[in-house]
Design a protein around this motif. Structure first.
Motif, PDB file in Angstrom:
ATOM      1  N   PRO A  52     -18.544 -38.204  19.005  1.00 56.19           N
ATOM      2  CA  PRO A  52     -19.540 -37.130  19.158  1.00 56.19           C
ATOM      3  C   PRO A  52     -20.076 -37.017  20.578  1.00 56.19           C
ATOM      4  CG  PRO A  52     -19.949 -38.369  17.139  1.00 56.19           C
ATOM      5  CD  PRO A  52     -18.867 -39.099  17.880  1.00 56.19           C
ATOM      6  N   ASP A  53     -20.076 -38.123  21.309  1.00 55.30           N
ATOM      7  CA  ASP A  53     -20.639 -38.099  22.664  1.00 55.30           C
ATOM      8  C   ASP A  53     -19.589 -38.005  23.760  1.00 55.30           C
ATOM      9  OD1 ASP A  53     -23.147 -38.384  21.536  1.00 55.30           O
ATOM     10  OD2 ASP A  53     -23.005 -40.568  21.541  1.00 55.30           O
ATOM     11  N   GLY A  54     -18.324 -38.045  23.412  1.00 51.44           N
ATOM     12  CA  GLY A  54     -17.310 -38.016  24.456  1.00 51.44           C
ATOM     13  C   GLY A  54     -15.992 -38.603  24.008  1.00 51.44           C
ATOM     14  N   LEU A  55     -15.603 -39.735  24.604  1.00 53.34           N
ATOM     15  CA  LEU A  55     -14.279 -40.302  24.352  1.00 53.34           C
ATOM     16  C   LEU A  55     -14.376 -41.827  24.391  1.00 53.34           C
ATOM     17  CD1 LEU A  55     -11.356 -39.125  23.995  1.00 53.34           C
ATOM     18  CD2 LEU A  55     -10.971 -39.696  26.395  1.00 53.34           C
ATOM     19  N   ARG A 101      -6.731 -33.458  26.038  1.00 51.70           N
ATOM     20  CA  ARG A 101      -6.222 -32.995  24.728  1.00 51.70           C
ATOM     21  C   ARG A 101      -6.991 -33.644  23.578  1.00 51.70           C
ATOM     22  NH1 ARG A 101      -2.079 -34.342  20.988  1.00 51.70           N
ATOM     23  NH2 ARG A 101      -1.451 -36.184  22.193  1.00 51.70           N
ATOM     24  N   ALA A 102      -7.316 -34.921  23.722  1.00 56.70           N
ATOM     25  CA  ALA A 102      -8.084 -35.608  22.674  1.00 56.70           C
ATOM     26  C   ALA A 102      -9.444 -34.937  22.479  1.00 56.70           C
ATOM     27  CB  ALA A 102      -8.249 -37.079  23.031  1.00 56.70           C
ATOM     28  N   ILE A 103     -10.117 -34.575  23.601  1.00 58.84           N
ATOM     29  CA  ILE A 103     -11.420 -33.903  23.510  1.00 58.84           C
ATOM     30  C   ILE A 103     -11.258 -32.487  22.962  1.00 58.84           C
ATOM     31  CG2 ILE A 103     -13.313 -32.971  24.874  1.00 58.84           C
ATOM     32  CD1 ILE A 103     -13.545 -35.929  24.550  1.00 58.84           C
ATOM     33  N   ARG A 104     -10.247 -31.785  23.477  1.00 57.19           N
ATOM     34  CA  ARG A 104     -10.066 -30.379  23.094  1.00 57.19           C
ATOM     35  C   ARG A 104      -9.674 -30.216  21.634  1.00 57.19           C
ATOM     36  NH1 ARG A 104      -6.680 -29.528  26.556  1.00 57.19           N
ATOM     37  NH2 ARG A 104      -4.761 -29.681  25.340  1.00 57.19           N
ATOM     38  N   GLU A 105      -8.739 -31.031  21.174  1.00 55.88           N
ATOM     39  CA  GLU A 105      -8.229 -30.899  19.814  1.00 55.88           C
ATOM     40  C   GLU A 105      -8.932 -31.802  18.822  1.00 55.88           C
ATOM     41  OE1 GLU A 105      -4.037 -31.495  19.906  1.00 55.88           O
ATOM     42  OE2 GLU A 105      -3.673 -29.981  21.462  1.00 55.88           O
ATOM     43  N   GLU A 121     -20.873 -52.494  36.966  1.00 59.11           N
ATOM     44  CA  GLU A 121     -21.991 -51.947  37.745  1.00 59.11           C
ATOM     45  C   GLU A 121     -21.524 -50.800  38.641  1.00 59.11           C
ATOM     46  OE1 GLU A 121     -21.224 -55.094  37.491  1.00 59.11           O
ATOM     47  OE2 GLU A 121     -22.911 -55.904  36.327  1.00 59.11           O
ATOM     48  N   ARG A 122     -20.310 -50.921  39.132  1.00 59.00           N
ATOM     49  CA  ARG A 122     -19.792 -49.867  39.995  1.00 59.00           C
ATOM     50  C   ARG A 122     -19.398 -48.624  39.203  1.00 59.00           C
ATOM     51  NH1 ARG A 122     -14.559 -50.333  44.097  1.00 59.00           N
ATOM     52  NH2 ARG A 122     -14.166 -48.079  44.284  1.00 59.00           N
ATOM     53  N   LEU A 123     -18.892 -48.825  37.974  1.00 58.45           N
ATOM     54  CA  LEU A 123     -18.327 -47.709  37.230  1.00 58.45           C
ATOM     55  C   LEU A 123     -19.337 -46.970  36.365  1.00 58.45           C
ATOM     56  CD1 LEU A 123     -14.894 -49.192  36.071  1.00 58.45           C
ATOM     57  CD2 LEU A 123     -15.326 -47.604  37.941  1.00 58.45           C
ATOM     58  N   LEU A 124     -20.313 -47.675  35.794  1.00 59.30           N
ATOM     59  CA  LEU A 124     -21.231 -47.020  34.863  1.00 59.30           C
ATOM     60  C   LEU A 124     -21.935 -45.845  35.543  1.00 59.30           C
ATOM     61  CD1 LEU A 124     -22.802 -50.064  32.986  1.00 59.30           C
ATOM     62  CD2 LEU A 124     -21.150 -48.386  32.113  1.00 59.30           C
ATOM     63  N   GLY A 125     -21.874 -44.697  34.863  1.00 60.88           N
ATOM     64  CA  GLY A 125     -22.484 -43.487  35.393  1.00 60.88           C
ATOM     65  C   GLY A 125     -21.598 -42.698  36.328  1.00 60.88           C
ATOM     66  N   PHE A 181     -13.350 -48.705  27.305  1.00 65.52           N
ATOM     67  CA  PHE A 181     -14.455 -48.032  27.978  1.00 65.52           C
ATOM     68  C   PHE A 181     -14.768 -46.746  27.221  1.00 65.52           C
ATOM     69  CE2 PHE A 181     -10.704 -46.508  30.404  1.00 65.52           C
ATOM     70  CZ  PHE A 181     -10.848 -45.131  30.259  1.00 65.52           C
ATOM     71  N   ALA A 182     -15.993 -46.262  27.413  1.00 62.62           N
ATOM     72  CA  ALA A 182     -16.434 -45.025  26.766  1.00 62.62           C
ATOM     73  C   ALA A 182     -16.857 -44.040  27.836  1.00 62.62           C
ATOM     74  CB  ALA A 182     -17.581 -45.313  25.805  1.00 62.62           C
ATOM     75  N   LEU A 183     -16.554 -42.753  27.597  1.00 60.18           N
ATOM     76  CA  LEU A 183     -16.903 -41.663  28.508  1.00 60.18           C
ATOM     77  C   LEU A 183     -17.781 -40.650  27.779  1.00 60.18           C
ATOM     78  CD1 LEU A 183     -13.352 -40.999  30.029  1.00 60.18           C
ATOM     79  CD2 LEU A 183     -15.171 -42.382  31.043  1.00 60.18           C
ATOM     80  N   ASP A 184     -18.739 -40.065  28.505  1.00 63.02           N
ATOM     81  CA  ASP A 184     -19.510 -38.986  27.889  1.00 63.02           C
ATOM     82  C   ASP A 184     -18.779 -37.669  28.127  1.00 63.02           C
ATOM     83  OD1 ASP A 184     -19.963 -38.221  30.507  1.00 63.02           O
ATOM     84  OD2 ASP A 184     -22.034 -38.939  30.557  1.00 63.02           O
ATOM     85  N   ARG A 185     -19.402 -36.581  27.721  1.00 60.86           N
ATOM     86  CA  ARG A 185     -18.730 -35.281  27.834  1.00 60.86           C
ATOM     87  C   ARG A 185     -18.588 -34.810  29.279  1.00 60.86           C
ATOM     88  NH1 ARG A 185     -17.923 -32.656  23.160  1.00 60.86           N
ATOM     89  NH2 ARG A 185     -18.896 -33.487  21.278  1.00 60.86           N
TER      90      ARG A 185
END
Length: 852
Positions: free
Chosen positions: A264-267, A235-239, A210-214, A186-190
């Motif tokens: 670039p957009d998140g994780l 930590r992955a985002i911060r470092e 459908e339940r999880l997106l957004g 899965f991908a997450l935004d900032r």
């Protein structure tokens, strides 16, 4: 209609009614002059009736590049392209203006320097008062930039549409790959919101996309707030660094292996359900301990260990093997109402042998008896089936497991184990408690690139780098092949490390035939039988197929292969992926345990030690060696080679030469005699020719050793009662195997067991010999005591001697003077007795001389 205008002359155009002119209005010529001066952005030129230029404003000079003195009087046809001139366009333009009064046009015109520009304008007719055509006015504007802009706009629009189509196709392929892989993603935004979820993630997270997106991940999974999942993701985002960890998520009752990568957009997060793998690994480790515990307890039982001591040791083994604090062995008392604590671990002093618990529902042991089956409780405080005993409660037990102990098919008691920590006991734990012997056996990872907003092409390149990095970091060997050809397009470094060679290039499935793998029955894999080929051709999903392989360095190993097809949305197979996990060490440990068990059985099968040692040597090939030699130490310290065992039947003649040429003496200083003398093992990892020359007692033996092409060699002593009684030697040749310290340790363990069995056999032979001597003396005493007649006594002694010690017996009796008084002859047959009497008569004994 009039004919076309030519460069020489324009035909007259029929005119309509003459135009009227208001009094005081300027003349046509004056009007044209005013137009010429007042339109700076439009080229304005007047033509006579035949199309010759009669006026030319400054804008026309700038646009066409001609000065007025260069163009006036010439035909306006020279301003048109040669193509338009051939097609009669100038004449049609004037004809249309003459007939309708106005001719609009957009076409290419030509400058003085030959360059073209896109012109837009119109041509109108000038008439005399009587209506005749006096000429024409042509107005021209340069629209080249606008046309070029429109053309460029159309080109860019087409290019954009093409790139979008290509990007959508690439996105579809990547989505297909992500939806086909076994890893969840899965991908997450900032803002920690879900932007993409594949099918595997839906399944593992028990949520629909459908339940999880957004949705914010921490709101959807509030139990993860403050957990390692949140800490590692942050930590992955911060470092801006990838993170990898394994963590248990209680709400889903699952262990996850997670790899998260900042984008670039998140994780971007890849994860797998590794509960089964971790359980399998734990089972493998536990199985080793359980086998050892069962073997140890079994040896003690066979040795006749006292029951109380045996039960106590069993309780200790269960505690250490299952890693629990409390164990109990409960015996059902004759009254049937109570169970006695016969043995255990972790109880207060004084309880073992005295404490009793209820044999009914007021104890877990009692409930086990009532239910007649194993009982497992993860939380004793919440039990409704039974009430935990006071012993269990007082000692803080939280989880428990118990099984029946039976004797002659009837319940004898209960074996139980308890943990002071929450514990989930497995089926293997149950099997261990009941039989002290069972256990089972094991992941991949994947990565995806997040779509970049800077541009579709750049995002595709980033996603490719993302995938390549994921493959490099996976712990398993991974390869991806293209369908339908089977050409390998991706492979990571682990793949080469496992195979110890490169599997590239492989342009087709047929090239898989260069890989060497073997089925359980030993026959090799064909190209089409490899899991990757099956996934490509039939769409088969292969999971955990164990394959023995021949690696690039000539050694053999074991892998677990899993493969799956990669499909497009329409179901067509576009590629396939395969993973290889190296399980060589695990297989080797299992084979080692099996070999030791078989060797122990061989050693225990017979008390005839020479035959037993021969059987042991043959059992060691080819598992431990290609060649196995057994040497026995004689009483004078010399070495006698008992057997030469070999794995290849074609080497029988060579083995015979090796046996025949092996002659050593106590003076020898190397090889088996040295091991026998010092009692120290010998390990030659890769012996040189000079080393072999030192080992060989004769030149002939050295020549045979060279023909063996020995790759590695080790010798270990057989110790019994404080002395070396023999030497076991193992050597490799055609298998190309190189011995290590662990191989030497295995050889020493085998030698220890063999020496113990050999010593027991020798003790048995000595005991039997002593028993036979005592029996002989007892029979002799009984026979001699039973008679007092002189002749009968001599006859009895002779018969005893012939039956036990010799084929014939001669007894000489001497008188007081020392002369032979009587001779008694006894033999095993009449013929032998006659021969013996003849010898006695022919060669009489004279005690007074040295004859006889």
């Amino acid at each position: 209609m009039a004919s076309d205008v030519t460069t020489e002359r324009l035909e007259a155009v029929p005119l309509g009614e003459p135009a009227t002119t208001l009094p005081g209005a300027p003349s046509v010529e004056e009007a044209c002059q005013l137009l010429l001066a007042g339109i700076p952005d439009f080229a304005l030129l007047t033509l006579d009736a035949e199309g010759r230029i009669v006026s030319w404003n400054p804008a026309a000079e700038r646009l066409f590049g001609y000065r007025a003195d260069e163009i006036l009087g010439k035909s306006f046809v020279m301003l048109f392209t040669s193509e338009d001139v051939r097609q009669g366009r100038p004449a049609r333009e004037l004809n249309l203006a003459a007939q309708t009064g106005l001719a609009l046009d957009e076409n290419w015109l030509v400058r003085k320097d030959g360059s073209r520009f896109w012109a837009s304008g119109w041509t109108t007719v000038l008439r005399a008062p009587e209506g005749t055509v006096r000429g024409f006015v042509k107005i021209v504007r340069d629209l080249t930039e606008r046309v070029q802009f429109e053309a460029e706009r159309e080109r860019l629009l087409a290019a954009e549409q093409r790139l979008r189509a290509e990007a959508e196709e690439v996105r579809a392929r990547i989505t297909t790959i992500l939806e086909s892989i076994t890893d969840a993603f899965f991908a997450l935004d900032r803002e920690w919101r879900f932007t993409y979820i594949n099918r595997a993630a839906e399944r593992l997270l028990a949520r629909s996309r459908e339940r999880l997106l957004g949705r914010v991940v921490w709101e959807e999974f509030p139990e993860a707030v403050g957990s390692r999942f949140q800490r590692e993701y942050e930590r992955a985002i911060r470092e801006r660094t990838p993170v990898h960890f394994v963590e248990f998520y209680p709400p889903l009752d699952t262990w996850f292996e997670v790899r998260a990568y900042p984008t670039p957009d998140g994780l971007a997060v890849y994860f797998q359900d590794v509960s089964e793998r971790l359980t399998t690994e734990a089972r493998l480790r536990a199985r080793e301990r359980q086998h050892a515990a069962v073997a140890e307890l079994g040896q003690e039982a066979l040795a006749g260990e006292a029951l109380d001591r045996l039960m106590q040791h069993a309780a200790e083994l269960v505690a250490s093997t299952l890693d629990v604090e409390l164990t109990e062995i409960l015996e059902r008392l004759p009254d049937g109402r109570n169970l006695l604590l016969r043995a255990g671990v972790g109880w207060r002093p004084g309880l073992i042998g005295r404490a009793k618990v209820d044999a009914g529902r007021h104890s877990m042991g009692g409930y086990t008896l009532l239910s007649d089956r194993p009982v497992v409780s993860e939380d004793l405080s919440k039990e409704t089936r039974f009430e935990p005993s006071y012993l269990v409660r007082e000692h803080g037990a939280v989880s428990g497991i118990s099984v029946l102990l039976q004797a002659r098919g009837e319940p004898w008691g209960v074996l139980g184990a308890f943990s002071r920590r929450p514990r989930r006991f497995t089926e293997d734990d149950l099997h261990f408690l009941q039989s002290m012997a069972n256990v089972l056996s094991m992941a991949i990872e994947r990565r995806r690139n997040e779509e970049e907003r800077e541009g579709l092409v750049a995002r595709l390149a980033e996603e490719r780098r993302f995938l390549e990095a994921a493959l490099r970091q996976m712990p398993a060997g991974v390869a991806i092949a293209q369908a339908p050809s089977g050409r390998l397009i991706v492979g990571n470094e682990q793949l080469q490390q496992i195979w110890r060679q490169s599997l590239f290039p492989a342009e087709s499935i047929a090239d898989y035939g260069k890989w060497h793998g073997f089925h359980p029955d030993g026959h090799p894999y064909t190209a089409e039988e490899w899991p990757l080929a099956r996934s490509l051709t039939t769409g088969e999903v292969v999971t955990g197929e164990e394959i023995e392989i021949l690696r690039g360095d000539g050694t053999r190993g074991w892998v677990v292969a899993s493969s799956a097809p990669i499909r497009r949305e329409d179901g067509q197979i576009v590629a396939a992926i395969v993973t290889f996990v190296d399980i060589t060490e695990r297989k080797r440990e299992a084979e080692t345990h099996r070999f030791l068990a078989e060797a122990t059985a061989i050693l225990a099968a017979s008390l005839e030690f020479r035959e037993t040692l021969r059987d042991l040597a043959w059992s060691a090939v080819p598992f431990m060696a290609d060649w196995c030699f057994v040497d026995l130490v004689e009483d004078d310290g010399s070495i006698t080679r008992l057997v030469v065992a070999y794995s290849d039947p074609a080497r029988a003649a060579l083995a015979e030469r090796l046996q025949r040429s092996y002659v050593v003496t106590p003076e020898s200083a190397v090889g088996a005699i040295e091991v026998a003398r010092t009692g120290e093992p010998l390990l030659l990892v890769e012996p040189t020719d000079a080393t072999l020359a030192q080992l060989a007692p004769t030149e002939e033996h050295l020549q045979v050793l060279r023909e063996l092409k020995i790759r590695s060699l080790m010798s270990v002593p057989l110790y019994a009662r404080g002395r070396v009684i023999g030497v076991l030697t193992f050597a490799t040749s055609e298998s190309n195997r190189v011995y290590e310290e662990r191989d030497l340790a295995l050889a020493q363990e085998l030698a220890r067991r063999a020496a113990l069995a050999l010593d027991n056999a020798r003790l048995y032979e000595e005991t039997e010999a002593a028993r036979r001597r005592l029996a002989f003396l007892a029979r002799a005493s009984q026979s001699l005591v039973g008679t007092i007649e002189y002749e009968a006594t001599l006859r009895t002694v002779g018969l005893l001697a012939v039956g036990e010690m010799a084929d014939w017996c001669v007894i000489y009796l001497l008188d007081q003077t020392g002369h032979v008084q009587q001779v008694s002859v006894t033999a095993s047959s009449a013929d032998r007795e006659a021969l013996a009497r003849e010898i006695v008569e022919r060669y009489p004994v004279d005690p007074t001389t040295d004859r006889g």
